[in-house]
Scaffold this active site. Structure first.
Site, PDB file in Angstrom:
ATOM      1  N   GLU A   1      47.533  45.244  45.997  1.00 39.60           N
ATOM      2  CA  GLU A   1      47.513  44.027  46.826  1.00 39.60           C
ATOM      3  C   GLU A   1      48.754  43.203  46.490  1.00 39.60           C
ATOM      4  OE1 GLU A   1      44.046  41.667  45.702  1.00 39.60           O
ATOM      5  OE2 GLU A   1      44.214  42.399  43.653  1.00 39.60           O
TER       6      GLU A   1
ATOM      7  N   LYS B   1      37.408  36.790  40.197  1.00 39.33           N
ATOM      8  CA  LYS B   1      38.499  35.835  40.487  1.00 39.33           C
ATOM      9  C   LYS B   1      38.675  34.889  39.298  1.00 39.33           C
ATOM     10  CE  LYS B   1      40.197  33.028  44.365  1.00 39.33           C
ATOM     11  NZ  LYS B   1      41.530  33.604  44.511  1.00 39.33           N
TER      12      LYS B   1
ATOM     13  N   LEU C   1      41.102  42.092  44.498  1.00 38.71           N
ATOM     14  CA  LEU C   1      40.198  40.983  44.776  1.00 38.71           C
ATOM     15  C   LEU C   1      39.588  41.200  46.156  1.00 38.71           C
ATOM     16  CD1 LEU C   1      39.225  38.224  43.617  1.00 38.71           C
ATOM     17  CD2 LEU C   1      40.739  37.220  45.319  1.00 38.71           C
TER      18      LEU C   1
ATOM     19  N   ARG D   1      36.601  28.092  18.954  1.00 33.72           N
ATOM     20  CA  ARG D   1      37.281  29.281  19.457  1.00 33.72           C
ATOM     21  C   ARG D   1      36.707  30.550  18.834  1.00 33.72           C
ATOM     22  NH1 ARG D   1      41.443  32.674  18.487  1.00 33.72           N
ATOM     23  NH2 ARG D   1      42.565  33.394  20.330  1.00 33.72           N
TER      24      ARG D   1
ATOM     25  N   TYR E   1      37.551  30.790  39.714  1.00 29.54           N
ATOM     26  CA  TYR E   1      37.937  29.750  40.665  1.00 29.54           C
ATOM     27  C   TYR E   1      37.778  30.233  42.098  1.00 29.54           C
ATOM     28  CZ  TYR E   1      42.450  32.036  41.648  1.00 29.54           C
ATOM     29  OH  TYR E   1      43.424  32.914  42.050  1.00 29.54           O
TER      30      TYR E   1
HETATM   31  N1  PLP Z   1      44.198  39.088  46.182  1.00 33.19           N
HETATM   32  C1  PLP Z   1      44.509  38.264  45.176  1.00 33.19           C
HETATM   33  C2  PLP Z   1      45.030  38.836  43.913  1.00 33.19           C
HETATM   34  C3  PLP Z   1      44.379  36.871  45.332  1.00 33.19           C
HETATM   35  O1  PLP Z   1      44.713  36.052  44.325  1.00 33.19           O
HETATM   36  C4  PLP Z   1      43.910  36.364  46.571  1.00 33.19           C
HETATM   37  C5  PLP Z   1      43.751  34.923  46.789  1.00 33.19           C
HETATM   38  O2  PLP Z   1      43.958  34.119  45.931  1.00 33.19           O
HETATM   39  C6  PLP Z   1      43.601  37.265  47.592  1.00 33.19           C
HETATM   40  C7  PLP Z   1      43.733  38.627  47.357  1.00 33.19           C
HETATM   41  C8  PLP Z   1      43.105  36.796  48.925  1.00 33.19           C
HETATM   42  O3  PLP Z   1      41.760  36.384  48.846  1.00 33.19           O
HETATM   43  P1  PLP Z   1      41.178  35.280  49.829  1.00 33.19           P
HETATM   44  O4  PLP Z   1      41.376  35.816  51.211  1.00 33.19           O
HETATM   45  O5  PLP Z   1      39.754  35.195  49.459  1.00 33.19           O
HETATM   46  O6  PLP Z   1      41.954  34.026  49.576  1.00 33.19           O
END
Ligand code: PLP
Length: 284
Positions: free
Chosen positions: A179, A147, A204, A100, A33
C-alpha cells in the site's frame, strides 16, 4: 484563536491539553487512532471508522474507553466547537499511563484525545493533477491491519519520496505492492480491470477502500482484490490511491514512469466523483 481539543472527557483550549510522560502511547506507541474526514461539517464513512477502532482495540486487548454513541457525540462536539467545515477529526486511544514495562499494565485507564484539523478536502492539487510515487521496500511491522500510531517507518518512506521530488512512496514486499505510506494502492489495467490488494495483516483495511469497492460494484464496475507487482503497476493504464484524508486521488507516475498520458485517468476521476457523491449522501 487556537483549537478546542478533547482530552479524557474534557474540551480544552489546545494549549491546556496535557498527557502524562508515562503514557504508553508516548513511550511505546501503545496506541491506536482513527482519522475521519469532514465535508460541509459532516462526518464521512463514520460507522466504518468506529468499527475499525473497535477492532484495533480488540487486537491489542485494550479497553474500550467510550461506546460508539459517546465517540460520535464527541466528534460532533469538536466539529461544532471548532466550526469545522472541511477537514478531519483525529482520535487516539492509548493504553494509558503506567510504569514503563513491556507487559501490558493491569487496570491502566486509557487516554483518549481528539482534535480537528481544517483543510481543503475537495479541491486539492493531488485531485487535480494527480500525485507521483516511487516504490520502496516495506520496512513496517507485520500487523499493518491494526491502526497503531507507530508511524515512523511510513514517515521515513514518505520523506524519501519527498527528497526524490515526488509525493509519496508505494511500499513493496516480495515484489508486490502492499500500500502507500498512508493510503491504499490501486491500479487500472490496460484491459480496464480495477485492482487493489486483498485484505490481510499486510495492509490497513482502509475504510475508503471498502466504500470505493462497494460504490464501484454498485455502478457495475468490477474490482479485483489481489496483490499486484511493481511491474504491473508501472505498466498500468491508470493508478490511484484511497484514504479518508484524500478520498480517491489519481497517481500519474510510478518510479519516473508516466502512466497513460501522465494526467489523471478517467476511471480514477469517475471513482472520485462517485465516492464523493455517495459518501456525501451517507454523511452524518
Ligand atoms: N493504509 C495506510 C497505511 C494508512 O495509514 C491509511 C490511512 O491512514 C490507509 C491505508 C487508508 O485508510 P482509510 O481509507 O481508512 O483512511
Amino acid at each position: 484563536m487556537g483549537r478546542i481539543v478533547y482530552v479524557n472527557g474534557e474540551y480544552l483550549p489546545e494549549e491546556e491539553a496535557k498527557v502524562s510522560i508515562f503514557d504508553r502511547g508516548f513511550l511505546m506507541a501503545d496506541a491506536v487512532y482513527e482519522v475521519t474526514s469532514v465535508l460541509d461539517g459532516k462526518l464521512i464513512d463514520f460507522p466504518g471508522h468506529l468499527k475499525r477502532l473497535a477492532r484495533s482495540l480488540g487486537e491489542l486487548e485494550m479497553a474500550r474507553p467510550l461506546d460508539d454513541a459517546a465517540i460520535e457525540a464527541m466528534h460532533r462536539e469538536l466539529v461544532a466547537r471548532n466550526a469545522l467545515v472541511d477537514g478531519m477529526v483525529y482520535m487516539q486511544v492509548t493504553r494509558g499511563a503506567a510504569d514503563r514495562d513491556f507487559t501490558y499494565p493491569e487496570g491502566a485507564t486509557p487516554t483518549v484525545v481528539a482534535f480537528t484539523q481544517a483543510k481543503p478536502m475537495e479541491d486539492t492539487v493531488g485531485a487535480r493533477d494527480g500525485i507521483k510515487v516511487i516504490t520502496m521496500p516495506d520496512i513496517r511491522w507485520g500487523r499493518r491491519d491494526i491502526k497503531t500510531v507507530q508511524l515512523l517507518a511510513p514517515s521515513m518512506c514518505k520523506m524519501a519520496a519527498k527528497k526524490a521530488g515526488k509525493d509519496d512512496a508505494w511500499l513493496v514486499e516480495d515484489g508486490f505492492v502492499t500500500e502507500g505510506t498512508s493510503n491504499n494502492a490501486w491500479i487500472v489495467t490496460k484491459d480496464g480491470r480495477i485492482v487493489t490488494r486483498d485484505l490481510s495483516t499486510r495492509i490497513l483495511h482502509g475504510i475508503t477502500r471498502a466504500a470505493v469497492i462497494a460504490y464501484a460494484e454498485a455502478a457495475q464496475m468490477k474490482v479485483e482484490e489481489r496483490a499486484f507487482t511493481v511491474e504491473e503497476a508501472r505498466d498500468a493504464a491508470e493508478a490511484f490511491m484511497t484514504a479518508a484524508s484524500a478520498f480517491v486521488t489519481p497517481v500519474v507516475e510510478i518510479d519516473g514512469v508516466a502512466l497513460g498520458d501522465g494526467r489523471p485517468g478517467p476511471v480514477a476521476r469517475r471513482l472520485r466523483e462517485l465516492y464523493l457523491s455517495e459518501s456525501r449522501k451517507r454523511a452524518i
